[in-house]
Design an enzyme around this catalytic site. Structure first.
Site, mmCIF file in Angstrom:
data_model
loop_
_atom_site.group_PDB
_atom_site.id
_atom_site.type_symbol
_atom_site.label_atom_id
_atom_site.label_comp_id
_atom_site.label_asym_id
_atom_site.label_seq_id
_atom_site.Cartn_x
_atom_site.Cartn_y
_atom_site.Cartn_z
ATOM 1 N N LYS A 57 -8.408 7.695 -18.836
ATOM 2 C CA LYS A 57 -8.744 8.249 -20.140
ATOM 3 C C LYS A 57 -7.522 8.218 -21.076
ATOM 4 C CE LYS A 57 -12.499 8.854 -17.793
ATOM 5 N NZ LYS A 57 -12.825 10.057 -17.057
ATOM 6 N N ARG A 107 0.851 -1.201 0.000
ATOM 7 C CA ARG A 107 0.000 0.000 0.000
ATOM 8 C C ARG A 107 0.885 1.249 0.000
ATOM 9 N NH1 ARG A 107 -1.828 1.603 4.575
ATOM 10 N NH2 ARG A 107 -2.552 -0.427 5.287
ATOM 11 N N TYR A 156 -16.602 17.621 -14.522
ATOM 12 C CA TYR A 156 -16.948 16.213 -14.504
ATOM 13 C C TYR A 156 -17.984 15.940 -13.397
ATOM 14 C CZ TYR A 156 -16.482 11.218 -13.891
ATOM 15 O OH TYR A 156 -16.746 9.884 -13.756
ATOM 16 N N ASP A 160 -7.427 19.750 -13.202
ATOM 17 C CA ASP A 160 -7.815 18.450 -13.767
ATOM 18 C C ASP A 160 -7.461 18.520 -15.254
ATOM 19 O OD1 ASP A 160 -9.128 16.337 -15.003
ATOM 20 O OD2 ASP A 160 -10.885 16.427 -13.702
HETATM 21 C C1 LIG Z 1 -13.366 10.468 -15.810
HETATM 22 C C2 LIG Z 1 -13.003 11.782 -15.257
HETATM 23 C C3 LIG Z 1 -12.712 11.942 -13.888
HETATM 24 C C4 LIG Z 1 -12.824 10.814 -12.894
HETATM 25 O O1 LIG Z 1 -11.868 9.823 -13.105
HETATM 26 P P1 LIG Z 1 -12.119 8.258 -12.799
HETATM 27 O O2 LIG Z 1 -10.848 7.641 -13.288
HETATM 28 O O3 LIG Z 1 -13.340 7.850 -13.562
HETATM 29 O O4 LIG Z 1 -12.314 8.128 -11.334
HETATM 30 C C5 LIG Z 1 -12.329 13.196 -13.449
HETATM 31 N N1 LIG Z 1 -12.262 14.245 -14.298
HETATM 32 C C6 LIG Z 1 -12.541 14.139 -15.607
HETATM 33 C C7 LIG Z 1 -12.432 15.329 -16.503
HETATM 34 C C8 LIG Z 1 -12.928 12.907 -16.136
HETATM 35 O O5 LIG Z 1 -13.232 12.817 -17.436
#
Ligand SMILES: *Cc1c(COP(=O)(O)O)cnc(C)c1O
Length: 397
Positions: A213, A64, A116, A188
């Site tokens: 992504k 961890r 998001y 982000d």
């Molecule tokens: C998908 C997404 C998230 C969340 O990420 P996960 O890997 O699904 O937990 C946060 N911000 C954006 C812009 C996203 O597209």
């Protein structure tokens, strides 16, 4: 990395920083395995590490807290985001969760009003209960941020381009507004990926990614990460990572290390296909509006041009017949564009934000911020652009 070995790849630590992005993407974090010379970082599928004597270990105690595959990935993530430290989490929202856990009850966060849905849900449904206050504001204008800064402000949470309306915020201008006030700026950077935008270079303190992504890139895992420069910030976030425990497994880290190697090649094609489809949609007689920052009349175009290297593979659009039924008809008639949540994989996806990715945002909030029930979002993949256009042509009719 063995500095005496001239055949070692130009990777790892600070050494990787001198290279251009394409080279860094291939070599960052990839040092030959010291015991076998394996060119790929092994998947260290282990929970613990044998100690020579109590407290005497090789820097790895319990998985961890430390795992060699995760460590290699975290180094790679830092290098490709032009940061000093990377931390990988079990999902993007787990990475976001760690950032908000830096705060205390009574602290305030300034964030965008278009983001998001899962981030919005985490802020409103989880952290508001713990006494953290979030201001959801229009981030188009950095001066608007200034209006919400007070003595309790501890964090600005930025998404740019935003999901799903492709709004653009000026990272450098917003970082400048809060500079010297003890306020962290976290971006982000999921939609842009490190190929298009590096927020730390623009004055941000933390970059967050849903690695799920573009970084993973193949729709085969869930992961998140944070990248930062400040060592104290890194220590606080590392403490949260190991204390709260949302760490990714070594297999997923290995897959991301593999995905990163082709990020530049994939992103280049995502951008090319995205641009072709955006222009084609805009010229289509049945299409009302296309949200894509590459258009000169997009309100954020000048800033996007300044802070991004290209405009990406994400776009949204509405139809002139803006009934929900018509949007649903298009959403269910594509063949190459699969109807699914998520984005950033090599295959094209089509999504209905109002009922899918952004269903957790109350309808009035959504509509107020321009996210209507007829909005369709595309994650343009790297298939042949003509085939993708043909698919949309048939679906739109
Ligand atoms: C998908 C997404 C998230 C969340 O990420 P996960 O890997 O699904 O937990 C946060 N911000 C954006 C812009 C996203 O597209």
């Amino acid at each position: 990395m063995n500095k005496n070995d001239s055949n070692s790849p130009p990777a790892g630590g600070a050494g990787g920083a001198a290279y251009k992005l394409a080279t860094k993407l291939i070599h960052a974090g990839a040092e030959p395995d010291p015991s076998t010379g394996a060119i790929m970082v092994p998947i260290y599928q282990t929970s613990t590490y044998v100690q020579e004597a109590p407290g005497k270990n090789k820097g790895f105690e319990y998985a961890r807290s430390q795992n060699p595959t995760r460590k290699a990935l975290e180094e790679a993530l830092a290098i490709i985001e032009n940061g000093k430290f990377g931390l990988a989490f079990s999902s993007g929202v787990a990475a976001t969760d760690a950032v908000i856990k830096l705060l205390n009850p009574g602290d305030e966060v300034i964030c965008g009003n278009d983001m998001y849905g899962g981030t919005y849900r985490l802020f409103t449904k989880v952290f508001e209960r713990f006494g953290i206050k979030f201001h959801y504001i229009d981030m188009h204008d950095a001066d608007n941020v200034k209006k919400y800064v007070n003595a309790n402000t501890k964090l600005v949470w930025l998404e740019t381009p935003t999901n799903p309306l492709m709004n653009i915020a000026d990272i450098a201008a917003i970082a400048e507004v809060v500079k010297g006030k003890g306020i962290l700026v976290c971006v982000d950077n999921t939609f842009a990926s490190p190929y298009l935008q590096n927020p730390l270079d623009l004055g941000a303190d933390i970059v967050m990614h849903s690695v799920t992504k573009y970084l993973g890139g193949h729709s085969d895992l869930i992961q998140g990460c944070l990248v930062m420069n400040d060592v104290q910030l890194r220590e606080k976030l590392y403490f949260l990572q190991k204390s709260c425990g949302a760490v990714p497994g070594p297999m997923d880290c290995f897959l991301v290390l593999r995905g990163i190697k082709t990020l530049h090649v994939r992103m280049q094609r995502h951008c090319e296909n995205g641009a072709k489809i955006a222009h084609w949609l805009r010229a289509h007689p049945k299409v009302a509006r296309v949200y894509w920052p590459g258009f000169e009349d997009h309100p954020g175009h000048a800033i996007a041009k300044k802070q991004m290297r290209d405009f990406g593979g994400m776009l949204s659009f509405t139809l002139k017949d803006d009934s929900v039924a018509n949007a649903m008809r298009v959403l269910s008639s594509t063949h190459l564009f699969s109807l699914a949540e998520s984005l950033g994989g090599v295959e094209s996806l089509i999504n209905h934000p109002a009922s899918m990715t952004h269903a957790s945002i109350p309808k009035e909030e959504r509509i107020k911020n321009g996210l209507t029930d007829s909005l369709i979002r595309l994650s343009v993949g790297i298939e042949d652009a003509d085939d993708l256009i043909g698919d949309l042509e048939r679906a739109i009719g």
